[in-house]
Design a protein around this motif. Sequence first.
Motif, PDB file in Angstrom:
ATOM      1  N   HIS A 153       1.670   8.961  -6.637  1.00 53.94           N
ATOM      2  CA  HIS A 153       2.238  10.239  -6.384  1.00 53.94           C
ATOM      3  C   HIS A 153       3.334  10.733  -7.491  1.00 53.94           C
ATOM      4  O   HIS A 153       2.963  11.794  -8.252  1.00 53.94           O
ATOM      5  N   ARG A 173       0.681  -1.274   0.074  1.00 46.80           N
ATOM      6  CA  ARG A 173      -0.029  -0.053  -0.094  1.00 46.80           C
ATOM      7  C   ARG A 173       1.080   1.324   0.013  1.00 46.80           C
ATOM      8  O   ARG A 173       0.541   2.021  -0.839  1.00 46.80           O
ATOM      9  N   PRO A 174       1.955   1.327   0.825  1.00 47.00           N
ATOM     10  CA  PRO A 174       2.617   2.744   0.635  1.00 47.00           C
ATOM     11  C   PRO A 174       3.426   2.749  -0.485  1.00 47.00           C
ATOM     12  O   PRO A 174       3.461   3.886  -1.179  1.00 47.00           O
ATOM     13  N   PHE A 210      -5.268   5.007  -5.999  1.00 43.05           N
ATOM     14  CA  PHE A 210      -4.256   5.528  -5.719  1.00 43.05           C
ATOM     15  C   PHE A 210      -3.520   6.877  -6.362  1.00 43.05           C
ATOM     16  O   PHE A 210      -2.830   7.497  -6.223  1.00 43.05           O
ATOM     17  N   GLU A 226       0.820   3.894  -3.089  1.00 44.06           N
ATOM     18  CA  GLU A 226       0.624   5.492  -2.766  1.00 44.06           C
ATOM     19  C   GLU A 226       1.920   6.377  -3.224  1.00 44.06           C
ATOM     20  O   GLU A 226       1.674   7.426  -3.972  1.00 44.06           O
ATOM     21  N   SER A 227       2.987   5.837  -3.101  1.00 44.96           N
ATOM     22  CA  SER A 227       4.075   6.598  -4.058  1.00 44.96           C
ATOM     23  C   SER A 227       3.859   6.520  -5.486  1.00 44.96           C
ATOM     24  O   SER A 227       4.331   7.487  -6.157  1.00 44.96           O
TER      25      SER A 227
END
Length: 121
Positions: free
Chosen positions: A15, A7-8, A82, A11-12
């Motif tokens: 971005h 998940r992180p 995301f 998200e990256s």
Amino acid sequence: MVPNWVRPLAESWGHEIRKFEKKVGAIQGTLGRIRDEGPDGAAIRGAPDYVPKIDLPRQVSKFHKAWIDLDHQEKNIIWLQFKEYGKTRDKWAVMGMKKTKYYKTLNAALEKIAKIFHLYD
């Protein structure tokens, strides 16, 4: 079960994709001028355009390659969750799903990325 690191990383990835789109959107050329001014008002400039260098971080690049390997629905749900801004309940409607099915599909897509992620070392 979705591993904690996915998940992180997703998200990256979102971005970095938003940053990429912002840089690419600034590129002007004949087609960009036509888009901005319409087919009757576009004049061609003599100055060359700047093409930005886009380098994704290594892990994000691996995530992106794994994302490319997903099927259409899995790609769409990860893209919506995301990359796109907005409320999650609005994203359910876009996908035509109820809350439970949305999260089950999202988790399945993230699990699939976790399984194939290592192939891109």
